[in-house]
Design a protein around this motif. Structure first.
Motif, PDB file in Angstrom:
ATOM      1  N   ARG A  45       0.829  -1.199   0.000  1.00  0.00           N
ATOM      2  CA  ARG A  45       0.000   0.000   0.000  1.00  0.00           C
ATOM      3  C   ARG A  45       0.863   1.249   0.000  1.00  0.00           C
ATOM      4  NH1 ARG A  45      -5.224   0.291   0.481  1.00  0.00           N
ATOM      5  NH2 ARG A  45      -5.120   2.339   1.483  1.00  0.00           N
ATOM      6  N   ALA A  46       0.301   2.323  -0.502  1.00  0.00           N
ATOM      7  CA  ALA A  46       1.037   3.584  -0.602  1.00  0.00           C
ATOM      8  C   ALA A  46       1.414   4.105   0.778  1.00  0.00           C
ATOM      9  CB  ALA A  46       0.185   4.619  -1.328  1.00  0.00           C
ATOM     10  N   GLY A  47       2.626   4.612   0.877  1.00  0.00           N
ATOM     11  CA  GLY A  47       3.046   5.280   2.098  1.00  0.00           C
ATOM     12  C   GLY A  47       2.455   6.676   2.163  1.00  0.00           C
ATOM     13  N   GLU A  48       2.636   7.326   3.266  1.00  0.00           N
ATOM     14  CA  GLU A  48       2.095   8.669   3.434  1.00  0.00           C
ATOM     15  C   GLU A  48       2.698   9.617   2.396  1.00  0.00           C
ATOM     16  OE1 GLU A  48       1.601  12.129   6.888  1.00  0.00           O
ATOM     17  OE2 GLU A  48       2.637  10.244   7.339  1.00  0.00           O
ATOM     18  N   ASN A  49       1.832  10.219   1.616  1.00  0.00           N
ATOM     19  CA  ASN A  49       2.228  11.174   0.577  1.00  0.00           C
ATOM     20  C   ASN A  49       3.209  10.586  -0.439  1.00  0.00           C
ATOM     21  OD1 ASN A  49       1.690  13.773  -0.430  1.00  0.00           O
ATOM     22  ND2 ASN A  49       3.646  14.540   0.314  1.00  0.00           N
ATOM     23  N   GLU A  50       3.161   9.260  -0.621  1.00  0.00           N
ATOM     24  CA  GLU A  50       4.066   8.620  -1.577  1.00  0.00           C
ATOM     25  C   GLU A  50       3.617   8.899  -3.007  1.00  0.00           C
ATOM     26  OE1 GLU A  50       5.802   4.204  -2.909  1.00  0.00           O
ATOM     27  OE2 GLU A  50       4.313   4.362  -1.298  1.00  0.00           O
ATOM     28  N   ARG A  51       4.602   9.131  -3.863  1.00  0.00           N
ATOM     29  CA  ARG A  51       4.336   9.347  -5.283  1.00  0.00           C
ATOM     30  C   ARG A  51       4.704   8.075  -6.063  1.00  0.00           C
ATOM     31  NH1 ARG A  51       6.338  13.589  -2.870  1.00  0.00           N
ATOM     32  NH2 ARG A  51       8.426  12.688  -3.094  1.00  0.00           N
ATOM     33  N   VAL A  52       4.045   7.874  -7.191  1.00  0.00           N
ATOM     34  CA  VAL A  52       4.320   6.702  -8.015  1.00  0.00           C
ATOM     35  C   VAL A  52       4.292   7.096  -9.484  1.00  0.00           C
ATOM     36  CG1 VAL A  52       1.883   5.989  -8.156  1.00  0.00           C
ATOM     37  CG2 VAL A  52       3.696   4.263  -8.423  1.00  0.00           C
ATOM     38  N   TYR A  53       5.164   6.476 -10.249  1.00  0.00           N
ATOM     39  CA  TYR A  53       5.162   6.656 -11.699  1.00  0.00           C
ATOM     40  C   TYR A  53       4.409   5.489 -12.330  1.00  0.00           C
ATOM     41  CZ  TYR A  53       6.744   6.958 -16.526  1.00  0.00           C
ATOM     42  OH  TYR A  53       6.774   7.034 -17.894  1.00  0.00           O
ATOM     43  N   TYR A  54       3.342   5.786 -13.065  1.00  0.00           N
ATOM     44  CA  TYR A  54       2.479   4.796 -13.701  1.00  0.00           C
ATOM     45  C   TYR A  54       2.755   4.829 -15.197  1.00  0.00           C
ATOM     46  CZ  TYR A  54      -2.039   2.741 -15.261  1.00  0.00           C
ATOM     47  OH  TYR A  54      -3.017   1.978 -15.858  1.00  0.00           O
ATOM     48  N   HIS A  55       3.372   3.763 -15.720  1.00  0.00           N
ATOM     49  CA  HIS A  55       3.842   3.768 -17.107  1.00  0.00           C
ATOM     50  C   HIS A  55       2.983   2.897 -18.009  1.00  0.00           C
ATOM     51  CE1 HIS A  55       6.827   4.424 -20.254  1.00  0.00           C
ATOM     52  NE2 HIS A  55       6.679   3.153 -20.582  1.00  0.00           N
ATOM     53  N   LEU A  56       2.704   3.429 -19.197  1.00  0.00           N
ATOM     54  CA  LEU A  56       1.991   2.711 -20.252  1.00  0.00           C
ATOM     55  C   LEU A  56       2.958   2.538 -21.418  1.00  0.00           C
ATOM     56  CD1 LEU A  56      -1.313   4.730 -19.883  1.00  0.00           C
ATOM     57  CD2 LEU A  56      -0.932   2.368 -19.122  1.00  0.00           C
ATOM     58  N   HIS A  57       3.324   1.308 -21.692  1.00  0.00           N
ATOM     59  CA  HIS A  57       4.399   1.029 -22.629  1.00  0.00           C
ATOM     60  C   HIS A  57       4.042   1.392 -24.062  1.00  0.00           C
ATOM     61  CE1 HIS A  57       2.465  -2.479 -24.464  1.00  0.00           C
ATOM     62  NE2 HIS A  57       2.115  -2.886 -23.252  1.00  0.00           N
ATOM     63  N   GLY A  58       5.084   1.575 -24.846  1.00  0.00           N
ATOM     64  CA  GLY A  58       4.921   1.854 -26.265  1.00  0.00           C
ATOM     65  C   GLY A  58       5.267   0.629 -27.105  1.00  0.00           C
ATOM     66  N   ILE A  59       5.971   0.867 -28.209  1.00  0.00           N
ATOM     67  CA  ILE A  59       6.248  -0.112 -29.267  1.00  0.00           C
ATOM     68  C   ILE A  59       4.935  -0.514 -29.914  1.00  0.00           C
ATOM     69  CG2 ILE A  59       7.620  -2.105 -29.975  1.00  0.00           C
ATOM     70  CD1 ILE A  59       9.111  -2.069 -27.451  1.00  0.00           C
ATOM     71  N   VAL A  60       4.197   0.458 -30.334  1.00  0.00           N
ATOM     72  CA  VAL A  60       2.887   0.380 -30.982  1.00  0.00           C
ATOM     73  C   VAL A  60       1.882  -0.394 -30.161  1.00  0.00           C
ATOM     74  CG1 VAL A  60       3.711   0.784 -33.309  1.00  0.00           C
ATOM     75  CG2 VAL A  60       3.558  -1.551 -32.522  1.00  0.00           C
TER      76      VAL A  60
END
Length: 402
Positions: free
Chosen positions: A133-148
């Motif tokens: 679970r997310a920590g207090e005020n934790e940020r996360v990078y959510y990536h959506l892949h490419g290569i068509v």
């Protein structure tokens, strides 16, 4: 004609002929001309960069001749050792979360939400497991892949993983971990017809909901990013969340679009200074765009004209019936482009529309003059790669007052 040699027999014959020619004829030739500045795709490039571009051009053409795409992920295998792979299952978004235009297109193309999966990168919990679970005020990078949109993966062993790992390595005070979603990819003849638009959008919403409702990340602390076709999908996710006004799922805190492909209809082709023509030798995606395979796969039962007239499919199309207000309310957005890219004119058009609708102060656009498509995947592209991550790090720190 794309995939003209995709049958097993023709593919085998193609490889028997093409591989020796590439290894023993073309590669030595590329090496020679890459050693001469006047014969490089760009005089400003070094020998290594010129040679890389030649190899990428040839491999992309081969991929679209025989249909040999990079290997995808294997959920059955990766789920056996999640502590190592970072694998997690992601529940389908409830049907009541599918509304508006997207619901109409889903009905037309007989698309429904489905369970998918993804991969965690970075910090684990005290037991050595991913997906805490997310920590207090934790940020996360959510990536959506490419290569068509019909291939590619966010698996940690893939080429796309280099981009994701780059954020954790180069922006350590912003992110301790990142999540890459495996969305269902679109395909069409000569391959099985599957997952037309808006399948990928529904899956992206499922991944976003997983971060917010399952793990407890504040939407403001989620930075959604994507490269190439994944950049297009990241933009669509933000646009959908703005329009849908879903309970508990407001738009993310920021968007990062890396070489986003924003004009699948190629409406910039033939315009004065069209980069699809002008940058013919300095990039490698022309065959992808001109094949028409991606829009054909996305369309499903939709009319072919929608590739150019539908902002969900081509947000930078020059043939949209209207553009005013389409991109209002976007979160702060960083767009990273390469000045040698064949699709950079679409990125510039999208940038201008975003500035018009959401305000100049919300858009950070950086274009590296001599970079080709999706260059963050190549660690040898220095010093520009490190400089680009440093630019994004500064921008993110400023956003989050770090």
């Amino acid at each position: 004609m794309p995939f003209a040699y995709s049958s097993p027999l023709l593919k085998a014959l193609y490889l028997i002929v093409a591989v020796p020619i590439i290894v023993f004829v073309r590669l030595p030739y590329w090496t020679i001309i890459s050693a001469i500045p006047a014969l490089r795709p760009r005089r400003s490039w070094g020998m290594q960069r010129a040679l890389i571009c030649h190899v990428l051009n040839a491999s992309t053409k081969m991929m679209y001749d025989i249909g040999m795409f990079p290997p995808g992920s294997n959920p059955d295998k990766d789920s056996l050792n999640p502590e190592t792979t970072g694998f997690v299952w992601v529940d389908a978004v409830p049907s009541e979360f599918v509304v508006g235009d997207i619901a109409e297109y889903a009905q037309k193309n007989h698309v429904t939400p489905a369970r998918t999966y993804g991969y965690w990168y970075g910090a684990k919990d005290h037991a050595g497991k991913h997906g805490q679970r997310a920590g207090e005020n934790e940020r996360v990078y959510y990536h959506l892949h490419g290569i068509v949109l019909q291939t590619g993966t966010g698996n940690p062993s893939s080429v796309n993983a280099v981009i994701i790992k780059g954020f954790l390595e180069k922006c350590p005070s912003v992110f301790e971990r990142a999540f890459a979603l495996e969305y269902r990819t679109a395909s069409s003849a000569p391959f099985p017809v599957a997952n037309p638009f808006p399948t990928s959008v529904l899956d992206a919403v499922s991944g976003y909901r997983y971060l917010v409702e399952t793990l407890g990340f504040a939407p403001a602390n989620i930075v959604v990013g994507g490269d190439s076709s994944g950049g297009h999908l990241a933009s669509n996710l933000a646009r959908y969340l703005i329009a849908a006004d879903l309970p508990n799922l407001p738009p993310p805190g920021a968007l990062i679009l890396l070489s986003p492909t924003m004009d699948w209809a190629n409406t910039h082709l033939g315009t004065p200074g069209s980069t699809l023509d002008a940058h013919k030798s300095s990039d490698f995606v022309r065959v992808v765009l001109l094949s028409g395979y991606t829009p054909r796969s996305l369309l499903g039962t939709l009319d072919a004209r929608e590739t150019a007239t539908n902002a969900w499919l081509s947000p930078a199309s020059l043939e949209l019936p209207r553009t005013d207000g389409l991109f209002a309310g976007y979160p702060p957005t960083f767009i990273l482009a390469g000045g040698a890219e064949q699709t950079v004119d679409g990125m510039r058009t999208f940038r201008d529309r975003l500035v018009h609708d959401s305000g100049k102060e919300k858009v950070r656009y950086i274009e590296y003059p001599d970079m080709f498509h999706d260059w963050l995947m190549l660690t040898v592209i220095e010093p520009e790669r490190s400089q680009a991550y440093a630019e994004m790090d500064v921008w993110l720190k400023g956003m989050y007052n770090l």
